[in-house]
Write an enzyme that holds these catalytic residues in place. Sequence first.
Site, PDB file in Angstrom:
ATOM      1  N   SER A 102      -1.450  -7.141  13.049  1.00  0.00           N
ATOM      2  CA  SER A 102      -1.711  -5.918  12.285  1.00  0.00           C
ATOM      3  C   SER A 102      -1.030  -4.693  12.886  1.00  0.00           C
ATOM      4  O   SER A 102      -1.231  -4.379  14.049  1.00  0.00           O
ATOM      5  CB  SER A 102      -3.213  -5.625  12.239  1.00  0.00           C
ATOM      6  OG  SER A 102      -3.927  -6.768  11.879  1.00  0.00           O
ATOM      7  N   HIS A 146       0.818  -6.770   6.241  1.00  0.00           N
ATOM      8  CA  HIS A 146       1.596  -7.882   6.789  1.00  0.00           C
ATOM      9  C   HIS A 146       2.744  -8.194   5.824  1.00  0.00           C
ATOM     10  O   HIS A 146       2.532  -8.763   4.767  1.00  0.00           O
ATOM     11  CB  HIS A 146       0.745  -9.153   6.956  1.00  0.00           C
ATOM     12  CG  HIS A 146      -0.239  -9.074   8.075  1.00  0.00           C
ATOM     13  ND1 HIS A 146      -0.036  -9.670   9.291  1.00  0.00           N
ATOM     14  CD2 HIS A 146      -1.438  -8.480   8.156  1.00  0.00           C
ATOM     15  CE1 HIS A 146      -1.069  -9.435  10.075  1.00  0.00           C
ATOM     16  NE2 HIS A 146      -1.944  -8.717   9.413  1.00  0.00           N
ATOM     17  N   HIS A 154      -3.172 -16.328   8.358  1.00  0.00           N
ATOM     18  CA  HIS A 154      -4.534 -16.467   8.874  1.00  0.00           C
ATOM     19  C   HIS A 154      -5.230 -17.624   8.174  1.00  0.00           C
ATOM     20  O   HIS A 154      -4.971 -17.914   7.009  1.00  0.00           O
ATOM     21  CB  HIS A 154      -5.339 -15.191   8.620  1.00  0.00           C
ATOM     22  CG  HIS A 154      -4.761 -13.969   9.260  1.00  0.00           C
ATOM     23  ND1 HIS A 154      -3.811 -13.192   8.646  1.00  0.00           N
ATOM     24  CD2 HIS A 154      -4.998 -13.399  10.469  1.00  0.00           C
ATOM     25  CE1 HIS A 154      -3.486 -12.187   9.449  1.00  0.00           C
ATOM     26  NE2 HIS A 154      -4.176 -12.298  10.560  1.00  0.00           N
ATOM     27  N   TYR A 200      -8.336 -17.533   7.387  1.00  0.00           N
ATOM     28  CA  TYR A 200      -9.268 -16.996   6.380  1.00  0.00           C
ATOM     29  C   TYR A 200      -8.600 -16.727   5.035  1.00  0.00           C
ATOM     30  O   TYR A 200      -9.267 -16.535   4.026  1.00  0.00           O
ATOM     31  CB  TYR A 200      -9.978 -15.720   6.880  1.00  0.00           C
ATOM     32  CG  TYR A 200      -9.093 -14.546   7.196  1.00  0.00           C
ATOM     33  CD1 TYR A 200      -8.461 -13.811   6.191  1.00  0.00           C
ATOM     34  CD2 TYR A 200      -8.882 -14.149   8.510  1.00  0.00           C
ATOM     35  CE1 TYR A 200      -7.642 -12.736   6.476  1.00  0.00           C
ATOM     36  CE2 TYR A 200      -8.069 -13.065   8.814  1.00  0.00           C
ATOM     37  CZ  TYR A 200      -7.451 -12.368   7.798  1.00  0.00           C
ATOM     38  OH  TYR A 200      -6.637 -11.304   8.092  1.00  0.00           O
ATOM     39  N   GLU A 201      -7.260 -16.728   5.012  1.00  0.00           N
ATOM     40  CA  GLU A 201      -6.555 -16.547   3.746  1.00  0.00           C
ATOM     41  C   GLU A 201      -6.566 -17.838   2.922  1.00  0.00           C
ATOM     42  O   GLU A 201      -6.105 -17.861   1.791  1.00  0.00           O
ATOM     43  CB  GLU A 201      -5.105 -16.136   3.999  1.00  0.00           C
ATOM     44  CG  GLU A 201      -4.955 -14.778   4.639  1.00  0.00           C
ATOM     45  CD  GLU A 201      -3.520 -14.503   5.069  1.00  0.00           C
ATOM     46  OE1 GLU A 201      -2.794 -13.878   4.294  1.00  0.00           O
ATOM     47  OE2 GLU A 201      -3.131 -14.929   6.167  1.00  0.00           O
ATOM     48  N   ALA A 213      -4.972  -7.448  16.523  1.00  0.00           N
ATOM     49  CA  ALA A 213      -6.012  -6.418  16.601  1.00  0.00           C
ATOM     50  C   ALA A 213      -7.318  -7.159  16.867  1.00  0.00           C
ATOM     51  O   ALA A 213      -7.525  -8.255  16.351  1.00  0.00           O
ATOM     52  CB  ALA A 213      -6.097  -5.651  15.288  1.00  0.00           C
ATOM     53  N   MET A 221      -9.666 -12.679  14.676  1.00  0.00           N
ATOM     54  CA  MET A 221      -9.555 -13.736  13.656  1.00  0.00           C
ATOM     55  C   MET A 221      -8.199 -14.442  13.648  1.00  0.00           C
ATOM     56  O   MET A 221      -7.823 -15.028  12.637  1.00  0.00           O
ATOM     57  CB  MET A 221      -9.815 -13.135  12.272  1.00  0.00           C
ATOM     58  CG  MET A 221     -11.131 -12.383  12.158  1.00  0.00           C
ATOM     59  SD  MET A 221     -11.291 -11.604  10.553  1.00  0.00           S
ATOM     60  CE  MET A 221     -12.707 -10.537  10.834  1.00  0.00           C
ATOM     61  N   SER A 222      -7.470 -14.367  14.740  1.00  0.00           N
ATOM     62  CA  SER A 222      -6.144 -15.002  14.749  1.00  0.00           C
ATOM     63  C   SER A 222      -5.878 -15.616  16.117  1.00  0.00           C
ATOM     64  O   SER A 222      -6.810 -15.897  16.868  1.00  0.00           O
ATOM     65  CB  SER A 222      -5.075 -13.951  14.420  1.00  0.00           C
ATOM     66  OG  SER A 222      -5.007 -12.975  15.429  1.00  0.00           O
ATOM     67  N   ASN A 270     -11.642  -1.436  17.546  1.00  0.00           N
ATOM     68  CA  ASN A 270     -13.012  -0.967  17.274  1.00  0.00           C
ATOM     69  C   ASN A 270     -13.938  -1.606  18.293  1.00  0.00           C
ATOM     70  O   ASN A 270     -13.575  -2.609  18.909  1.00  0.00           O
ATOM     71  CB  ASN A 270     -13.440  -1.395  15.857  1.00  0.00           C
ATOM     72  CG  ASN A 270     -13.289  -2.901  15.628  1.00  0.00           C
ATOM     73  OD1 ASN A 270     -12.192  -3.376  15.309  1.00  0.00           O
ATOM     74  ND2 ASN A 270     -14.347  -3.655  15.832  1.00  0.00           N
ATOM     75  N   HIS A 285     -12.157  -2.167   7.838  1.00  0.00           N
ATOM     76  CA  HIS A 285     -10.736  -2.464   8.017  1.00  0.00           C
ATOM     77  C   HIS A 285      -9.909  -1.189   8.181  1.00  0.00           C
ATOM     78  O   HIS A 285      -8.905  -1.180   8.890  1.00  0.00           O
ATOM     79  CB  HIS A 285     -10.234  -3.300   6.834  1.00  0.00           C
ATOM     80  CG  HIS A 285      -8.819  -3.752   6.966  1.00  0.00           C
ATOM     81  ND1 HIS A 285      -8.401  -4.572   8.002  1.00  0.00           N
ATOM     82  CD2 HIS A 285      -7.714  -3.486   6.229  1.00  0.00           C
ATOM     83  CE1 HIS A 285      -7.087  -4.783   7.873  1.00  0.00           C
ATOM     84  NE2 HIS A 285      -6.655  -4.139   6.805  1.00  0.00           N
TER      85      HIS A 285
END
Length: 269
Positions: free
Chosen positions: A30, A61, A83, A85-86, A113, A209-210, A233, A244
């Site tokens: 990201s 992306h 990812h 999750y995609e 990130a 998440m990656s 964060n 996000h």
Amino acid sequence: MSLLEKIRVTQTFLENKGIEKPEFGLILGSGLGELADEIQDAIVIDYADIPNWGQSTVVGHVGKLVYGTLSGRKVLALQGRFHFYEGNPLEVVTFPVRIMKALGCEGVIVTNAAGGISFGPGTLMAITDHINMTGQNPLIGKNLDDFGPRFPDMSKAYTPAYREIAHKVADKLGIKLEEGVYLGVTGPTYETPAEIRAFKSLGADAVGMSTVPEVIVAAHSDLKVLGISCISNFAAGLQEELNHEEVVEVTERIKGDFKGLLKAILSKL
Ligand code: HPA
């Protein structure tokens, strides 16, 4: 087609486009994709044109593979990663790492990130190790014996020598570089506060998440790895709420330092 056949088809396709012997693969998370815009004498190929390649769907992306020279090194950069999750199978998520190895890369630099457990927004963190909480493993299935063993050692998946160089370069540039353990989840939900308390007690310093699938596949074939997280964060429960927009805003704010650091590291690897 078997995975090995797909790898050979894509490898040949890219070699025929003029991509030869990259030294380092760059997997840019990201906000950092624009580092690839600084690559000189670039050969740029749309993901949509590459056989067996995934498509990226997350805003921010871009979907391009960029090959060329950065800081005097031959690099192959993913501008936009895939990812889980995609909805991408892990074979698709990690396919670019297979290709980096097949084309002859010595190492990969992976950025992301992440939510901070030990560190706050704006921190850059060199990843020392990871905890795989995805419940998945990209190496499940027939082993690719040409790439690595059935039961790969993960003891030094994040190459200590690369990390040492990263710290030296960061010191020289006056950029603060922390280090810690990255815990990988699938997303797309952010974690619950209870999960973050649990992850903290497990030894995690950051959560994201990656990265975990890509690094497992890199370790399988003995590719060296430098992983750096941009903490965007505080993780759930450590700040009021998560969104996000904040992740994008913080990575935007840090990217100048982050890009400068990566370029300087690259020249020393
Ligand atoms: N959790 C998981 N992934 C993330 C986070 C987070 O808090 N921030 C950025 N990516």
